[in-house]
Design a protein around this motif. Structure first.
Motif, mmCIF file in Angstrom:
data_model
loop_
_atom_site.group_PDB
_atom_site.id
_atom_site.type_symbol
_atom_site.label_atom_id
_atom_site.label_comp_id
_atom_site.label_asym_id
_atom_site.label_seq_id
_atom_site.Cartn_x
_atom_site.Cartn_y
_atom_site.Cartn_z
ATOM 1 N N LEU A 8 39.731 39.162 41.771
ATOM 2 C CA LEU A 8 40.188 38.213 42.234
ATOM 3 C C LEU A 8 41.926 38.249 43.087
ATOM 4 O O LEU A 8 42.456 38.691 42.613
ATOM 5 N N THR A 9 41.646 36.638 44.268
ATOM 6 C CA THR A 9 42.987 37.429 44.223
ATOM 7 C C THR A 9 43.156 35.379 45.082
ATOM 8 O O THR A 9 42.286 34.246 45.818
ATOM 9 N N PRO A 10 43.867 34.864 44.756
ATOM 10 C CA PRO A 10 44.326 33.628 45.452
ATOM 11 C C PRO A 10 44.376 33.602 46.645
ATOM 12 O O PRO A 10 44.396 34.817 47.570
ATOM 13 N N ALA A 11 43.204 32.736 47.547
ATOM 14 C CA ALA A 11 42.801 32.955 49.202
ATOM 15 C C ALA A 11 44.475 33.228 50.019
ATOM 16 O O ALA A 11 45.097 32.477 49.419
ATOM 17 N N ASP A 12 43.980 33.915 51.017
ATOM 18 C CA ASP A 12 45.642 34.484 51.718
ATOM 19 C C ASP A 12 46.273 35.311 51.183
ATOM 20 O O ASP A 12 47.105 35.626 51.685
ATOM 21 N N SER A 13 45.977 36.181 49.924
ATOM 22 C CA SER A 13 46.430 36.859 49.287
ATOM 23 C C SER A 13 46.446 37.690 49.260
ATOM 24 O O SER A 13 45.336 38.800 49.725
ATOM 25 N N PRO A 14 47.454 38.811 49.755
ATOM 26 C CA PRO A 14 47.489 40.289 50.634
ATOM 27 C C PRO A 14 47.106 41.499 49.549
ATOM 28 O O PRO A 14 46.507 42.213 49.243
ATOM 29 N N SER A 15 47.149 40.630 48.055
ATOM 30 C CA SER A 15 46.211 42.450 46.969
ATOM 31 C C SER A 15 45.515 41.500 45.367
ATOM 32 O O SER A 15 45.656 40.279 45.721
ATOM 33 N N PHE A 16 44.258 41.876 45.899
ATOM 34 C CA PHE A 16 43.505 41.961 44.786
ATOM 35 C C PHE A 16 44.087 42.443 43.288
ATOM 36 O O PHE A 16 44.959 42.838 43.034
ATOM 37 N N GLY A 17 43.886 41.559 42.228
ATOM 38 C CA GLY A 17 44.292 41.772 40.980
ATOM 39 C C GLY A 17 43.333 42.948 39.958
ATOM 40 O O GLY A 17 42.739 43.222 40.863
ATOM 41 N N THR A 18 43.134 42.503 39.135
ATOM 42 C CA THR A 18 42.503 43.884 37.996
ATOM 43 C C THR A 18 40.345 43.870 38.130
ATOM 44 O O THR A 18 40.113 42.897 38.193
ATOM 45 N N ASP A 42 39.942 34.596 47.447
ATOM 46 C CA ASP A 42 38.988 35.396 47.714
ATOM 47 C C ASP A 42 39.130 36.720 46.765
ATOM 48 O O ASP A 42 39.476 36.657 45.693
ATOM 49 N N ALA A 43 37.422 37.284 47.169
ATOM 50 C CA ALA A 43 36.943 38.222 45.979
ATOM 51 C C ALA A 43 36.604 39.638 46.795
ATOM 52 O O ALA A 43 36.565 39.866 48.250
ATOM 53 N N ARG A 44 36.332 40.656 46.168
ATOM 54 C CA ARG A 44 35.989 41.766 46.660
ATOM 55 C C ARG A 44 35.183 42.462 45.399
ATOM 56 O O ARG A 44 35.780 42.930 44.667
ATOM 57 N N LEU A 45 34.385 43.090 46.631
ATOM 58 C CA LEU A 45 33.410 44.002 44.839
ATOM 59 C C LEU A 45 32.980 45.094 45.376
ATOM 60 O O LEU A 45 32.545 44.824 46.830
ATOM 61 N N VAL A 46 32.421 46.053 44.736
ATOM 62 C CA VAL A 46 32.084 47.082 45.102
ATOM 63 C C VAL A 46 31.303 47.246 43.879
ATOM 64 O O VAL A 46 31.274 47.168 42.941
ATOM 65 N N ASP A 47 29.634 47.472 44.729
ATOM 66 C CA ASP A 47 28.875 48.451 44.164
ATOM 67 C C ASP A 47 28.965 50.087 43.561
ATOM 68 O O ASP A 47 30.293 50.830 44.321
ATOM 69 N N ALA A 48 27.544 50.383 42.847
ATOM 70 C CA ALA A 48 27.953 51.795 42.360
ATOM 71 C C ALA A 48 26.850 52.772 43.396
ATOM 72 O O ALA A 48 27.689 53.464 43.360
ATOM 73 N N SER A 49 27.608 52.066 44.700
ATOM 74 C CA SER A 49 26.822 53.466 46.207
ATOM 75 C C SER A 49 28.428 53.226 46.155
ATOM 76 O O SER A 49 28.523 54.406 47.654
ATOM 77 N N GLU A 54 34.328 42.011 51.113
ATOM 78 C CA GLU A 54 35.122 41.286 51.534
ATOM 79 C C GLU A 54 34.914 39.801 51.083
ATOM 80 O O GLU A 54 34.121 39.876 52.472
ATOM 81 N N LEU A 55 35.054 38.846 50.059
ATOM 82 C CA LEU A 55 34.444 37.536 50.482
ATOM 83 C C LEU A 55 36.353 36.279 50.734
ATOM 84 O O LEU A 55 36.800 36.374 50.216
ATOM 85 N N SER A 56 35.849 35.624 51.457
ATOM 86 C CA SER A 56 37.259 35.174 51.813
ATOM 87 C C SER A 56 36.901 33.311 51.622
ATOM 88 O O SER A 56 35.740 32.869 50.984
ATOM 89 N N SER A 57 37.627 32.600 50.655
ATOM 90 C CA SER A 57 37.623 31.565 50.682
ATOM 91 C C SER A 57 36.892 31.115 50.064
ATOM 92 O O SER A 57 35.831 29.926 50.221
ATOM 93 N N LEU A 58 36.186 31.394 48.870
ATOM 94 C CA LEU A 58 35.555 31.047 47.782
ATOM 95 C C LEU A 58 36.452 30.382 47.052
ATOM 96 O O LEU A 58 37.195 30.237 46.439
ATOM 97 N N GLU A 59 35.571 29.081 47.417
ATOM 98 C CA GLU A 59 34.971 27.270 45.799
ATOM 99 C C GLU A 59 34.913 27.515 44.711
ATOM 100 O O GLU A 59 33.604 27.053 44.529
ATOM 101 N N LEU A 60 34.548 28.302 44.189
ATOM 102 C CA LEU A 60 34.357 29.290 42.358
ATOM 103 C C LEU A 60 34.184 27.394 41.707
ATOM 104 O O LEU A 60 33.099 27.984 41.102
#
Length: 84
Positions: A8-18, A42-49, A54-60
């Motif tokens: 996850l990262t704050p929306a519109d940030s160029p880099s994702f966290g750990t 913003d979120a980046r998800l990766v599956d086992a394959s 990437e998903l933008s502007s999520l209000e978690l």
């Protein structure tokens, strides 16, 4: 699809966290406590394959503290492809 990486990262940030899963896998039907701050993220998800979504502007935490990831959240999962 089994999710192996959630970042996850704050929306519109160029880099994702750990990777919030810390090297663990999240199989279908399971849940994980991520311990993140509420806000527009913003979120980046990766599956086992290896498919990346990437998903933008999520209000978690707009309504509650639960974020449900379904098959429709990332339709590329299981395909080994990147999101556009």
């Amino acid at each position: 699809a089994t999710i192996v990486d959630i970042r996850l990262t704050p929306a519109d940030s160029p880099s994702f966290g750990t990777n919030l899963l810390g090297g663990e896998a999240l199989p279908p039907g399971q849940e994980a406590a991520l311990g993140v701050s509420c806000g527009r993220l913003d979120a980046r998800l990766v599956d086992a394959s290896g498919a990346t979504c990437e998903l933008s502007s999520l209000e978690l935490c707009a309504n509650d503290a639960h974020w449900v990831i379904t098959n429709q959240t990332c339709p590329l999962f299981g395909s080994g492809q990147q999101s556009p």
